[in-house]
Design a protein around this motif. Structure first.
Motif, PDB file in Angstrom:
ATOM      1  N   MET A  78       0.474   8.613 -61.781  1.00  0.00           N
ATOM      2  CA  MET A  78       0.628   8.240 -60.388  1.00  0.00           C
ATOM      3  C   MET A  78       1.027   6.770 -60.334  1.00  0.00           C
ATOM      4  O   MET A  78       0.397   5.918 -60.946  1.00  0.00           O
ATOM      5  CB  MET A  78      -0.685   8.479 -59.650  1.00  0.00           C
ATOM      6  N   LEU A  79       2.044   6.500 -59.580  1.00  0.00           N
ATOM      7  CA  LEU A  79       2.525   5.134 -59.460  1.00  0.00           C
ATOM      8  C   LEU A  79       1.610   4.312 -58.565  1.00  0.00           C
ATOM      9  O   LEU A  79       0.943   4.834 -57.675  1.00  0.00           O
ATOM     10  CB  LEU A  79       3.949   5.124 -58.896  1.00  0.00           C
ATOM     11  N   ILE A  80       1.606   3.022 -58.809  1.00  0.00           N
ATOM     12  CA  ILE A  80       0.756   2.123 -58.026  1.00  0.00           C
ATOM     13  C   ILE A  80       1.201   2.085 -56.560  1.00  0.00           C
ATOM     14  O   ILE A  80       0.377   1.952 -55.652  1.00  0.00           O
ATOM     15  CB  ILE A  80       0.728   0.715 -58.662  1.00  0.00           C
ATOM     16  N   GLU A  81       2.504   2.262 -56.312  1.00  0.00           N
ATOM     17  CA  GLU A  81       2.995   2.265 -54.934  1.00  0.00           C
ATOM     18  C   GLU A  81       2.452   3.458 -54.162  1.00  0.00           C
ATOM     19  O   GLU A  81       2.080   3.344 -52.993  1.00  0.00           O
ATOM     20  CB  GLU A  81       4.531   2.272 -54.900  1.00  0.00           C
ATOM     21  N   ASN A  82       2.417   4.615 -54.835  1.00  0.00           N
ATOM     22  CA  ASN A  82       1.874   5.811 -54.193  1.00  0.00           C
ATOM     23  C   ASN A  82       0.386   5.645 -53.907  1.00  0.00           C
ATOM     24  O   ASN A  82      -0.106   6.027 -52.840  1.00  0.00           O
ATOM     25  CB  ASN A  82       2.086   7.043 -55.066  1.00  0.00           C
ATOM     26  N   THR A  83      -0.325   5.082 -54.846  1.00  0.00           N
ATOM     27  CA  THR A  83      -1.756   4.874 -54.672  1.00  0.00           C
ATOM     28  C   THR A  83      -2.041   3.936 -53.518  1.00  0.00           C
ATOM     29  O   THR A  83      -2.900   4.204 -52.672  1.00  0.00           O
ATOM     30  CB  THR A  83      -2.376   4.306 -55.962  1.00  0.00           C
ATOM     31  N   LEU A  84      -1.310   2.843 -53.459  1.00  0.00           N
ATOM     32  CA  LEU A  84      -1.502   1.885 -52.373  1.00  0.00           C
ATOM     33  C   LEU A  84      -1.114   2.479 -51.024  1.00  0.00           C
ATOM     34  O   LEU A  84      -1.760   2.202 -50.004  1.00  0.00           O
ATOM     35  CB  LEU A  84      -0.707   0.615 -52.639  1.00  0.00           C
ATOM     36  N   LEU A 133      -1.367   5.662 -50.211  1.00  0.00           N
ATOM     37  CA  LEU A 133      -2.438   6.591 -49.841  1.00  0.00           C
ATOM     38  C   LEU A 133      -3.663   5.854 -49.334  1.00  0.00           C
ATOM     39  O   LEU A 133      -4.266   6.236 -48.323  1.00  0.00           O
ATOM     40  CB  LEU A 133      -2.820   7.461 -51.044  1.00  0.00           C
ATOM     41  N   TYR A 134      -4.048   4.795 -50.022  1.00  0.00           N
ATOM     42  CA  TYR A 134      -5.178   3.992 -49.564  1.00  0.00           C
ATOM     43  C   TYR A 134      -4.892   3.353 -48.210  1.00  0.00           C
ATOM     44  O   TYR A 134      -5.760   3.277 -47.348  1.00  0.00           O
ATOM     45  CB  TYR A 134      -5.538   2.907 -50.576  1.00  0.00           C
ATOM     46  N   GLY A 135      -3.683   2.893 -48.019  1.00  0.00           N
ATOM     47  CA  GLY A 135      -3.309   2.280 -46.747  1.00  0.00           C
ATOM     48  C   GLY A 135      -3.365   3.263 -45.595  1.00  0.00           C
ATOM     49  O   GLY A 135      -3.878   2.950 -44.517  1.00  0.00           O
ATOM     50  N   ALA A 166      -5.130   6.038 -45.467  1.00  0.00           N
ATOM     51  CA  ALA A 166      -6.538   6.395 -45.240  1.00  0.00           C
ATOM     52  C   ALA A 166      -7.278   5.278 -44.520  1.00  0.00           C
ATOM     53  O   ALA A 166      -8.086   5.523 -43.615  1.00  0.00           O
ATOM     54  CB  ALA A 166      -7.228   6.711 -46.564  1.00  0.00           C
ATOM     55  N   PHE A 167      -6.977   4.044 -44.876  1.00  0.00           N
ATOM     56  CA  PHE A 167      -7.613   2.897 -44.222  1.00  0.00           C
ATOM     57  C   PHE A 167      -7.264   2.852 -42.744  1.00  0.00           C
ATOM     58  O   PHE A 167      -8.131   2.647 -41.892  1.00  0.00           O
ATOM     59  CB  PHE A 167      -7.172   1.609 -44.928  1.00  0.00           C
ATOM     60  N   TRP A 168      -5.979   3.028 -42.400  1.00  0.00           N
ATOM     61  CA  TRP A 168      -5.570   2.985 -41.000  1.00  0.00           C
ATOM     62  C   TRP A 168      -6.123   4.170 -40.217  1.00  0.00           C
ATOM     63  O   TRP A 168      -6.412   4.048 -39.022  1.00  0.00           O
ATOM     64  CB  TRP A 168      -4.055   2.909 -40.879  1.00  0.00           C
ATOM     65  N   LEU A 169      -6.284   5.306 -40.875  1.00  0.00           N
ATOM     66  CA  LEU A 169      -6.898   6.453 -40.215  1.00  0.00           C
ATOM     67  C   LEU A 169      -8.349   6.144 -39.851  1.00  0.00           C
ATOM     68  O   LEU A 169      -8.795   6.433 -38.733  1.00  0.00           O
ATOM     69  CB  LEU A 169      -6.819   7.677 -41.131  1.00  0.00           C
ATOM     70  N   ILE A 170      -9.074   5.517 -40.754  1.00  0.00           N
ATOM     71  CA  ILE A 170     -10.463   5.139 -40.474  1.00  0.00           C
ATOM     72  C   ILE A 170     -10.522   4.086 -39.379  1.00  0.00           C
ATOM     73  O   ILE A 170     -11.378   4.156 -38.494  1.00  0.00           O
ATOM     74  CB  ILE A 170     -11.143   4.646 -41.770  1.00  0.00           C
ATOM     75  N   ILE A 171      -9.615   3.125 -39.404  1.00  0.00           N
ATOM     76  CA  ILE A 171      -9.580   2.094 -38.358  1.00  0.00           C
ATOM     77  C   ILE A 171      -9.330   2.723 -36.994  1.00  0.00           C
ATOM     78  O   ILE A 171      -9.977   2.356 -36.002  1.00  0.00           O
ATOM     79  CB  ILE A 171      -8.504   1.034 -38.673  1.00  0.00           C
ATOM     80  N   GLU A 193      -3.245  14.521 -42.533  1.00  0.00           N
ATOM     81  CA  GLU A 193      -3.359  13.737 -43.771  1.00  0.00           C
ATOM     82  C   GLU A 193      -3.616  14.652 -44.974  1.00  0.00           C
ATOM     83  O   GLU A 193      -3.027  14.481 -46.041  1.00  0.00           O
ATOM     84  CB  GLU A 193      -4.482  12.714 -43.623  1.00  0.00           C
ATOM     85  N   PHE A 194      -4.492  15.626 -44.796  1.00  0.00           N
ATOM     86  CA  PHE A 194      -4.787  16.559 -45.889  1.00  0.00           C
ATOM     87  C   PHE A 194      -3.555  17.380 -46.239  1.00  0.00           C
ATOM     88  O   PHE A 194      -3.262  17.585 -47.431  1.00  0.00           O
ATOM     89  CB  PHE A 194      -5.944  17.480 -45.508  1.00  0.00           C
TER      90      PHE A 194
END
Length: 89
Positions: free
Chosen positions: A1-7, A9-11, A13-18, A76-77
């Motif tokens: 998994m590339l770091i761009e994809n990981t970031l 996905l985290y981004g 998920a973070f905005w969804l929580i916000i 998202e899922f």
């Protein structure tokens, strides 16, 4: 998994929580502020006075925005599930 994809996905998920926290806590914050101004104006120093209205507003916001929140989580899922080969490849 590339770091761009990981970031990415985290981004997302973070905005969804916000967004979820803003939708639930925002109205309770506004009601709490209104009640605090009322308490300051009338010099009522009861700490439990603002608890019940904030709780009710939070529950009403959860009931009103609940279907939207479930739709956002399902989107998202579905994105994650459908892009498993791309994300891990």
């Amino acid at each position: 998994m590339l770091i761009e994809n990981t970031l990415a996905l985290y981004g997302s998920a973070f905005w969804l929580i916000i967004k979820f926290v803003t939708v639930i806590v925002g109205p309770a914050l506004i009601v709490g502020l209104i009640i605090s101004v009322f308490q300051a104006a009338t010099q009522i120093n009861e700490q439990t006075l603002s608890f019940l209205p904030r709780l009710i507003v939070s529950l009403l916001a959860l009931m009103y925005f609940g279907p939207w929140m479930v739709t956002q989580i399902l989107d998202e899922f579905n994105y994650l599930f459908m892009n498993i080969p791309i994300l891990i490849g």
